[in-house]
Scaffold this active site. Structure first.
Site, PDB file in Angstrom:
ATOM      1  N   HIS A   1      17.062 -23.779  29.174  1.00  0.00           N
ATOM      2  CA  HIS A   1      16.024 -24.397  28.900  1.00  0.00           C
ATOM      3  C   HIS A   1      16.567 -25.878  29.489  1.00  0.00           C
ATOM      4  O   HIS A   1      16.998 -25.998  29.480  1.00  0.00           O
ATOM      5  CB  HIS A   1      16.766 -24.554  27.197  1.00  0.00           C
ATOM      6  CG  HIS A   1      16.511 -22.734  26.438  1.00  0.00           C
ATOM      7  ND1 HIS A   1      15.729 -23.460  25.200  1.00  0.00           N
ATOM      8  CD2 HIS A   1      15.914 -21.722  26.943  1.00  0.00           C
ATOM      9  CE1 HIS A   1      15.601 -21.759  24.564  1.00  0.00           C
ATOM     10  NE2 HIS A   1      15.698 -21.226  25.657  1.00  0.00           N
ATOM     11  N   GLY A   2      14.756 -26.321  29.276  1.00  0.00           N
ATOM     12  CA  GLY A   2      15.417 -28.232  29.954  1.00  0.00           C
ATOM     13  C   GLY A   2      15.464 -28.144  31.214  1.00  0.00           C
ATOM     14  O   GLY A   2      16.154 -29.068  31.913  1.00  0.00           O
TER      15      GLY A   2
ATOM     16  N   ASP B   1       8.553 -18.632  21.465  1.00  0.00           N
ATOM     17  CA  ASP B   1      10.094 -20.446  22.216  1.00  0.00           C
ATOM     18  C   ASP B   1      10.603 -20.940  20.389  1.00  0.00           C
ATOM     19  O   ASP B   1       9.762 -21.150  20.068  1.00  0.00           O
ATOM     20  CB  ASP B   1       9.619 -20.564  23.111  1.00  0.00           C
ATOM     21  CG  ASP B   1      10.423 -21.932  23.432  1.00  0.00           C
ATOM     22  OD1 ASP B   1      11.478 -21.024  23.141  1.00  0.00           O
ATOM     23  OD2 ASP B   1      10.527 -22.397  23.997  1.00  0.00           O
ATOM     24  N   HIS B   2      11.575 -21.360  20.770  1.00  0.00           N
ATOM     25  CA  HIS B   2      12.433 -22.118  19.921  1.00  0.00           C
ATOM     26  C   HIS B   2      12.063 -21.571  18.387  1.00  0.00           C
ATOM     27  O   HIS B   2      11.418 -22.068  17.600  1.00  0.00           O
ATOM     28  CB  HIS B   2      12.319 -23.118  19.852  1.00  0.00           C
ATOM     29  CG  HIS B   2      13.215 -24.177  21.064  1.00  0.00           C
ATOM     30  ND1 HIS B   2      14.868 -23.956  20.730  1.00  0.00           N
ATOM     31  CD2 HIS B   2      13.543 -24.188  22.148  1.00  0.00           C
ATOM     32  CE1 HIS B   2      15.348 -24.586  21.997  1.00  0.00           C
ATOM     33  NE2 HIS B   2      14.419 -24.046  22.861  1.00  0.00           N
TER      34      HIS B   2
ATOM     35  N   HIS C   1      16.474 -31.097  27.094  1.00  0.00           N
ATOM     36  CA  HIS C   1      15.553 -31.205  27.036  1.00  0.00           C
ATOM     37  C   HIS C   1      14.196 -31.958  27.107  1.00  0.00           C
ATOM     38  O   HIS C   1      15.154 -33.767  26.775  1.00  0.00           O
ATOM     39  CB  HIS C   1      15.421 -30.525  25.293  1.00  0.00           C
ATOM     40  CG  HIS C   1      15.281 -29.037  24.876  1.00  0.00           C
ATOM     41  ND1 HIS C   1      16.308 -28.651  24.438  1.00  0.00           N
ATOM     42  CD2 HIS C   1      14.154 -28.142  25.383  1.00  0.00           C
ATOM     43  CE1 HIS C   1      16.421 -27.489  24.645  1.00  0.00           C
ATOM     44  NE2 HIS C   1      14.872 -27.129  24.931  1.00  0.00           N
TER      45      HIS C   1
ATOM     46  N   ASN D   1      13.194 -21.986  31.902  1.00  0.00           N
ATOM     47  CA  ASN D   1      12.086 -22.246  30.646  1.00  0.00           C
ATOM     48  C   ASN D   1      11.812 -23.515  31.234  1.00  0.00           C
ATOM     49  O   ASN D   1      12.252 -24.553  31.957  1.00  0.00           O
ATOM     50  CB  ASN D   1      12.589 -22.385  29.976  1.00  0.00           C
ATOM     51  CG  ASN D   1      12.844 -21.301  28.929  1.00  0.00           C
ATOM     52  OD1 ASN D   1      12.697 -20.575  29.599  1.00  0.00           O
ATOM     53  ND2 ASN D   1      13.134 -21.427  27.561  1.00  0.00           N
TER      54      ASN D   1
ATOM     55  N   THR E   1       8.300 -29.962  30.157  1.00  0.00           N
ATOM     56  CA  THR E   1       7.735 -31.539  30.189  1.00  0.00           C
ATOM     57  C   THR E   1       7.246 -31.444  31.329  1.00  0.00           C
ATOM     58  O   THR E   1       5.695 -32.132  31.673  1.00  0.00           O
ATOM     59  CB  THR E   1       8.666 -32.424  30.323  1.00  0.00           C
ATOM     60  OG1 THR E   1       9.557 -31.584  29.024  1.00  0.00           O
ATOM     61  CG2 THR E   1       8.056 -33.421  30.327  1.00  0.00           C
TER      62      THR E   1
END
Length: 281
Positions: free
Chosen positions: A205-206, A83-84, A177, A227, A230
Site C-alpha cells: 500500500h502507499g 479497498d480498505h 499512504h 496499490n 495518490t
C-alpha cells in the site's frame, strides 16, 4: 473484460511479476485505468475504497456499475476490488456490487481483535467465492496510529495468515499512504524475508510515494500487488489546474476533465509497463 482478482494475482504471483491496482474516485479514474490497460496490453485491478464510497453518500453501486461497464467493454483484463473496507455492511455488498475481492481492514483494532474480525471476514468471503486481503501492522499515513516507522514482523505475518485464512497480506515495509512526492525508501530485505515466511501474495500500500525503480525492485524481492492512488490524483489535479490557468473563463467541465483523463491514462500506462507483464492471451 471483467476478470477475477484471484486469477490476476495468481498469475502475477506465479510468474514473479507485479499486478498494479489503482484506486478510483471519478468516472475519469475508471476510464483512465481501462484506457491505459488497453494501450499497454497489461491487466490491472480497479479499486474502490470505503472512502470513495463515502464520497458518494455511502452507496457503492454507482461507481461499481461504472467500473463493471468499463471493464466489460474493454479489451483489457480488469478486475474490481473493494479497498480498505472497515464497515461490515460494505464488506457484505462485495459480491452484490460485482467485485470479486475485498481488502478488509481491521488493523486499527488491537491484534487479537484484528485477528478475530479478519478471520470472520475471511470465512464470509470464502463462503461467497471471494478473494480477501487483510493488513497486519500499520501502513503509515492513515492516522495517528499509522506511523511511518512501523514494519511488519515476518513471524507475526505468517501467524496472522495462518490464523485468519486470508488470501493476500498488506505489509508495512516503508511506504506511506497519500504521499505526493516519490521519496519513500522500502526495506527490500524485509520484503524478501516476508516472502519466504508468508504463504500468500504480498501487497504494497502507499505505492504512489515510491519511485518506479524501487517498486520494480520490490516486485523482484517478492511483492505481488502494488496499490496506487495518490499518483493518479496528482496527475488529475495538475492537469485541471493547468487547463484552468490557461483559460480561466472555462465553465464546461469537459474542457478540463479531458486533459485530466489523458494525464491519468499516461501515468497509469507508465506504472503498468514498469510493474506488470503483458496480459496472457
Amino acid at each position: 473484460m471483467l476478470c477475477r482478482t484471484a486469477d490476476l494475482i495468481a498469475e502475477a504471483h506465479a510468474s514473479g511479476s507485479g499486478i498494479a491496482a489503482f484506486n478510483v474516485i471519478t468516472l475519469e479514474h475508471v476510464q483512465a485505468v481501462a484506457d491505459a490497460a488497453q494501450r499497454t496490453g497489461r491487466p490491472a485491478i480497479v479499486q474502490i475504497s470505503q472512502n470513495a464510497v463515502r464520497h458518494y453518500g455511502g452507496d457503492v453501486m454507482p461507481l461499481a456499475a461504472a467500473t463493471t461497464a468499463a471493464a466489460t467493454s474493454s479489451g483489457a483484463r480488469l478486475a474490481m476490488h473493494l479497498d480498505h473496507v472497515e464497515d461490515v455492511e460494505l464488506l457484505h455488498r462485495t459480491a452484490e456490487c460485482g467485485a470479486s475481492s475485498v481488502m478488509y481492514d481491521a488493523s486499527r483494532l488491537p491484534d487479537e481483535k484484528n485477528t478475530a474480525a479478519t478471520r470472520a471476514a475471511a470465512r464470509w468471503a470464502h463462503d461467497h467465492g471471494l478473494f480477501i486481503e487483510a493488513e497486519l501492522g500499520e501502513i503509515g499515513g492513515k492516522g495517528s496510529a499509522h506511523l511511518p516507522g512501523v514494519r511488519t514482523d515476518p513471524k507475526d505475518a505468517a501467524r496472522f495468515v495462518a490464523e485468519t485464512g486470508v488470501d493476500a497480506l498488506a505489509i508495512a515495509v516503508g511506504s506511506s499512504h497519500a504521499m505526493v512526492t516519490r521519496s519513500a525508501a522500502l526495506d527490500l530485505d524485509l520484503i524478501s524475508r516476508l516472502r519466504d515466511e508468508v504463504p500468500v501474495p504480498l501487497v504494497l500500500h502507499g505505492s504512489s510515494g515510491v519511485p518506479h525503480p524501487t517498486l520494480r525492485s520490490a516486485v523482484e524481492h517478492g511483492m505481488t500487488k502494488i496499490n496506487i492512488g495518490t499518483l493518479l490524483n496528482v496527475a488529475f489535479t495538475r492537469a485541471v489546474r493547468r487547463a484552468l490557468a490557461e483559460a480561466p473563463e472555462l465553465v464546461d467541465p469537459r474542457r478540463y476533465l479531458t486533459p485530466a483523463l489523458s494525464a491519468m491514462t499516461d501515468t497509469i500506462a507508465d506504472c503498468l509497463t514498469t510493474l506488470t507483464a503483458p496480459s496472457s492471451p
